[in-house]
Design a protein around this motif. Structure first.
Motif, PDB file in Angstrom:
ATOM      1  N   ASN A   1      -8.205  -7.542 -28.144  1.00  0.00           N
ATOM      2  CA  ASN A   1      -8.696  -6.283 -27.217  1.00  0.00           C
ATOM      3  C   ASN A   1      -9.941  -5.662 -27.668  1.00  0.00           C
TER       4      ASN A   1
ATOM      5  N   GLN B   1     -11.525  -7.052 -20.086  1.00  0.00           N
ATOM      6  CA  GLN B   1     -10.424  -7.715 -19.930  1.00  0.00           C
ATOM      7  C   GLN B   1     -10.981  -9.200 -19.083  1.00  0.00           C
TER       8      GLN B   1
ATOM      9  N   LYS C   1     -10.905 -13.029 -20.359  1.00  0.00           N
ATOM     10  CA  LYS C   1     -10.141 -14.245 -19.575  1.00  0.00           C
ATOM     11  C   LYS C   1     -10.862 -14.985 -18.895  1.00  0.00           C
TER      12      LYS C   1
END
Length: 377
Positions: free
Chosen positions: A123, A255, A259
């Motif tokens: 992250n 995020q 992804k």
């Protein structure tokens, strides 16, 4: 705003002692002053006269982001009198205030860095990738990311592109920038870029050269010699500021980027840019190449210096395993003199290999190759 100590400070001090004039160039808003650049066209002849008369080192320090006009004036008026330092956006070493040194795959060097770097997880890595490398985003937390990059691209298009590069259609060039960002970490095929942008291949080549001259994009040349006969000779493209690339491609947060379909490619460009900046900040030409052959075998980076060729693979995975280094064996022919007609002086040593990845620690893959955590480079 708080000042962020730059890794190139020692390089700038050293170069300033070597030349009467120091020029620091690079993209917009990476930490250079623009005042002297605005006056540069009038200043160059007077600087030349003073330099020739005084013969002192370090008398003039210049900066500029409008590379096209600036470098033309340097070549015409200050050839042989100016030392040039290329400054890009912030590196991890500057952001996290850790020692900056040119990247090598040397295991002892990497082991030493374990004591001065802090591990970062997936992250945090993608927050860094998404945020990019512009100093103002780190010096002032109140600066809005989207507003900043929108202003940055508007300024770049209106000043550098319209005024200096004679691009008639700014929106078409903006579209081209977006297409280039989507091709980061891929070999350059001008016909593909041209088709996607609705322009001719010669125009695509010209416009890409503008992005390279602006230090927004780097083109990495393939490594090849007589021992490697099936090498594809197209350069490899990397967008240097991953934050700008994310903005152009409309990724809204770290995020979604992590992804999404661009996750691996932009991770690769982030790793490349960190290695690339580690050499520039030390005042060195990055000795970086890549490998790709007609059998579709690839090696993401090759670092070639002092007669040693060190392969580097870049993987987002945390445990890439031995499969990640399987293509390193394509380099074996360069180790033998026979491949060069028996000339011993041309053979090349293969150095330690690295797989830069999301591993939690520095770990061996086999006797010659190591998994290197991305936060360690």
């Amino acid at each position: 705003m708080a000042y962020i100590q730059r890794a190139a400070e020692d390089t700038i001090a050293r170069v300033s002692k070597m030349f009467p004039v120091l020029l620091v160039t690079g993209p917009r808003q990476v930490g250079k002053t623009t005042l002297l650049q605005k006056l540069a066209e009038e200043l160059f002849p007077y600087i030349k006269m003073n330099v020739d008369h005084a013969k002192r080192k370090g008398d003039f320090w210049l900066t500029g982001s409008q590379v096209f006009r600036l470098m033309k004036n340097v070549s015409e008026s200050l050839a042989g009198r100016v030392g040039i330092v290329n400054l890009l956006g912030l590196s991890d070493a500057e952001i996290y205030q850790t020692p900056s040194e040119p990247f090598t795959t040397d295991t002892n060097r990497l082991l030493r860095r374990l004591s001065v770097t802090k591990p970062r997880g997936l992250n945090e890595i993608y927050q860094r990738i998404f945020k990019g490398s512009m100093p103002e985003l780190y010096a002032d937390e109140a600066v809005d990311w989207e507003t900043y990059y929108r202003s940055y691209t508007d300024t770049y298009l209106q000043r550098d592109i319209r005024d200096l590069a004679q691009v008639a259609d700014e929106m078409q060039f903006y579209n081209f920038m977006t297409i280039v960002a989507a091709h980061t970490s891929k070999p350059v095929v001008y016909e593909q870029l041209a088709s996607a942008a609705g322009i001719s291949a010669p125009t695509a080549k010209k416009w890409l050269s503008i992005l390279v001259s602006s230090h927004l994009v780097a083109l990495i040349q393939p490594y090849y010699n007589n021992a490697l006969k099936r090498v594809v000779k197209m350069p490899l493209l990397h967008f240097l500021d991953t934050g700008l690339a994310a903005y152009l491609l409309k990724w809204g947060n770290p995020q979604a980027l992590e992804k999404g379909a661009m996750s691996g490619a932009i991770f690769e460009s982030y790793v490349f840019s960190e290695i690339y900046k580690s050499y520039l900040n030390a005042g060195k030409e990055p000795p970086i190449f890549y490998y790709r052959d007609k059998d579709q075998k690839e090696i993401d980076l090759l670092i070639y210096q002092n007669g040693v060729l060190s392969p580097v693979e870049i993987k987002k995975a945390a445990s890439p395993g031995k499969a990640a280094v399987k293509n390193f064996q394509v380099l074996d022919p360069v180790r033998t003199a026979e491949a060069f007609g028996g000339l011993e002086t041309l053979k090349v040593e293969i150095g330690t290999g690295s797989v830069v990845c999301m591993a939690a620690d520095l770990l061996p893959i086999d006797e010659k190759n190591w998994c290197v955590p991305v936060w360690l480079i």
